[in-house]
Scaffold this active site. Structure first.
Site, PDB file in Angstrom:
ATOM      1  N   SER A 214     -19.537  15.942  27.963  1.00  0.00           N
ATOM      2  CA  SER A 214     -19.033  16.016  29.342  1.00  0.00           C
ATOM      3  C   SER A 214     -17.621  15.047  29.385  1.00  0.00           C
ATOM      4  CB  SER A 214     -19.786  15.708  30.491  1.00  0.00           C
ATOM      5  OG  SER A 214     -20.572  14.536  30.193  1.00  0.00           O
TER       6      SER A 214
ATOM      7  N   HIS B  96     -21.392  22.396  29.054  1.00  0.00           N
ATOM      8  CA  HIS B  96     -19.655  22.854  28.893  1.00  0.00           C
ATOM      9  C   HIS B  96     -19.356  23.278  27.703  1.00  0.00           C
ATOM     10  CE1 HIS B  96     -18.558  19.277  32.183  1.00  0.00           C
ATOM     11  NE2 HIS B  96     -20.258  18.803  31.822  1.00  0.00           N
TER      12      HIS B  96
ATOM     13  N   LYS C 186     -20.305  25.523  35.972  1.00  0.00           N
ATOM     14  CA  LYS C 186     -19.065  25.561  35.676  1.00  0.00           C
ATOM     15  C   LYS C 186     -18.336  26.818  35.440  1.00  0.00           C
ATOM     16  CE  LYS C 186     -20.764  20.840  34.196  1.00  0.00           C
ATOM     17  NZ  LYS C 186     -21.593  20.965  35.444  1.00  0.00           N
TER      18      LYS C 186
END
Lengths: 394, 84
Positions: free
Chosen positions: A185, A213, A244
């Site tokens: 990240s 991610h 996300k």
């Protein structure tokens, strides 16, 4: 010694932070206009630090699904999955996630943080051993702590170092849980997954890959690094987040191990918390097929990532090791990073400010994350802001 | 043959010299965090170096009971690292 003494160093750091007018570690976002724009400090700002990789937070289908769920099921479940919090939508999303990963089953958790806590502390206990990449996210470290297992770190993205540390464990390596991330990240670098799988094959260890991610970002259908590397069947547990690329909040774990289902009874972060709200589940369910079929979004995302990375590289900023959807600019001191962060905001760009130890090594970061929703013009404005602020670091 | 406590301490001190804050003086009673200026992640990175120096595995959770240089040396010694 008072309980509060430990806050004394934080207090002085905070004073410096507040000198910019408000706390950068809690930037007040006054109004959100779109996945890439908001009002901050009274001004229209480009959002370049939100991990909103596919830009789905305002997707019409997701909004509609969330509205419908609120109307039909209310604002919250008011209970744990183990009690009254397992609605039809939770179960349906679990089935859809299992199908997405072509795995036996999946479990949904209330946040991504809790997904790691639940999986790690549910699978291991005192006497077991966990081997983690040194740059793993705090949720992985906290899950390890909650488990009570022995925890050994290996050097970041170094499969040879992993091998060395597993060998030192002797027989215990054969029952170890190895944990890595798809994309890390802070610097945006990918794990050397194929090499790690080769090492793991020498032992009988189990492998967890956190795709927080990389979900929606890597692979033909957005499964993550496991899909990009073609190793879906060689990973034991895939963990990830909805907060996300899926534009909501929540976490999941998918696996072919039938034992995954026992986490529903044996994992405290699953049992002792309220389940995600119906609207969150509904928008996530709407977003998942968009993510799966979103090749055009991934193409735009990576075009934006390349443009930003190369633009900042040409300005001679010190960046993470590879072109990625996370583009982190490394700076030497907290003062420099804070001034730079404030300067970017004054130029109309919001990014994340990161200090050690959250940033790996001794560097501070101004961390950008790119979205498929960023226009070419927005990416150019971000690069132009960095160009104007070059004197702060040279 | 495993290393004696004194040998462990000597080799550990050599490693600490490379990570301690500039000009920090220390002895067995020095605390790793307050005395050497190491933050929690620097201590974890030190552990990687220590594991390699002594070719042993030291789970990071043992650090909960390690405050001083002597605490660290004792834990390493208990794990029976090979003598040089």
């Amino acid at each position: 010694m008072s309980l509060f003494d430990k806050f004394s160093s934080l207090a002085s750091d905070r004073e410096a932070l507040l000198s910019v007018g408000f706390d950068p570690f809690g930037t007040p976002i006054e109004e959100v206009y779109s996945p890439t724009e908001a009002r901050i400090d009274g001004r229209r700002i480009i959002l370049a630090g939100t991990n909103n990789y596919l830009g789905l937070t305002f997707n019409a289908e997701c909004l509609q699904a969330a509205h419908k769920a609120i109307d039909e099921q209310g604002t919250g479940t008011t209970g744990s999955r183990m009690a009254n919090g397992s609605f039809a939508g939770h179960r349906a999303l679990e089935k859809e996630l299992a199908e997405f990963y072509q795995m036996r089953s999946a479990i949904v958790f209330t946040t991504g943080y809790q997904a790691n806590l639940a999986v790690i502390s549910g699978l291991t206990q005192a006497g077991d051993v966990i081997v983690i990449d040194s740059d793993c996210h705090a949720s992985i470290y906290d899950g390890c702590k909650l488990s009570g297992a022995d925890v050994v770190r290996f050097r970041h993205n170094n499969a040879e170092d992993l091998d060395k540390r597993l060998a030192r464990l002797g027989e215990r390596a054969n029952n170890a849980l190895i944990i890595i991330e798809g994309i890390y990240s802070m610097l945006g670098d990918r794990a050397p997954l194929k090499e790690i799988i080769e090492v793991r094959k020498k032992y009988s260890s189990l492998l967890v890959v956190d795709e927080a991610h990389s979900l929606g970002v890597l692979g033909e259908t957005g499964q993550g690094l496991i899909e990009e590397c073609g190793v879906l069947n060689e990973v034991d547990f895939v963990v990830g987040t909805f907060s996300k690329s899926l534009g909501s909040i929540g976490g999941y774990c998918a696996s072919n191990h039938p034992e995954l289902d026992f986490l529903r009874y044996a994992s405290r972060p699953y049992v002792f918390t309220a389940s995600p709200s119906p609207s969150v589940i509904a928008s996530t369910r709407a977003a998942l097929p968009i993510l799966r079929d979103g090749k055009h979004l991934r193409k735009k995302l990576w075009n934006n990532a390349q443009k930003l990375y190369e633009g900042l590289s040409e300005l001679n900023y010190e960046l993470g090791p590879e072109i990625s959807t996370v583009v982190a600019v490394m700076l030497d001191t907290k003062e420099q990073a804070l001034a730079f962060w404030r300067g970017l905001l004054e130029h109309g760009v919001y990014v994340n400010l990161v200090f050690p130890p959250a940033a790996p090594g001794k560097k501070c970061l101004v961390r950008c994350s790119v979205s498929a929703a960023h226009t070419d013009e927005q990416i150019e404005k971000i690069i132009a802001a960095f160009a104007d602020l070059g004197s702060l670091v040279k | 043959m495993s290393a004696s406590y004194d040998e462990v301490l000597r080799r550990l001190n050599k490693q600490l010299e490379t990570v301690a804050e500039l000009n920090a003086e220390f002895d067995e009673s020095t605390e790793l965090v307050d005395g050497l200026g190491l933050d929690s992640f620097k201590v974890l990175d030190l552990l990687l170096e220590v594991e390699d120096e002594f070719d042993i595995s030291i789970p990071m959770n043992v650090l909960a009971d390690v405050r001083t240089v002597a605490d660290m040396a004792k834990r390493i010694h208990e794990l029976g690292p090979k003598a040089e």
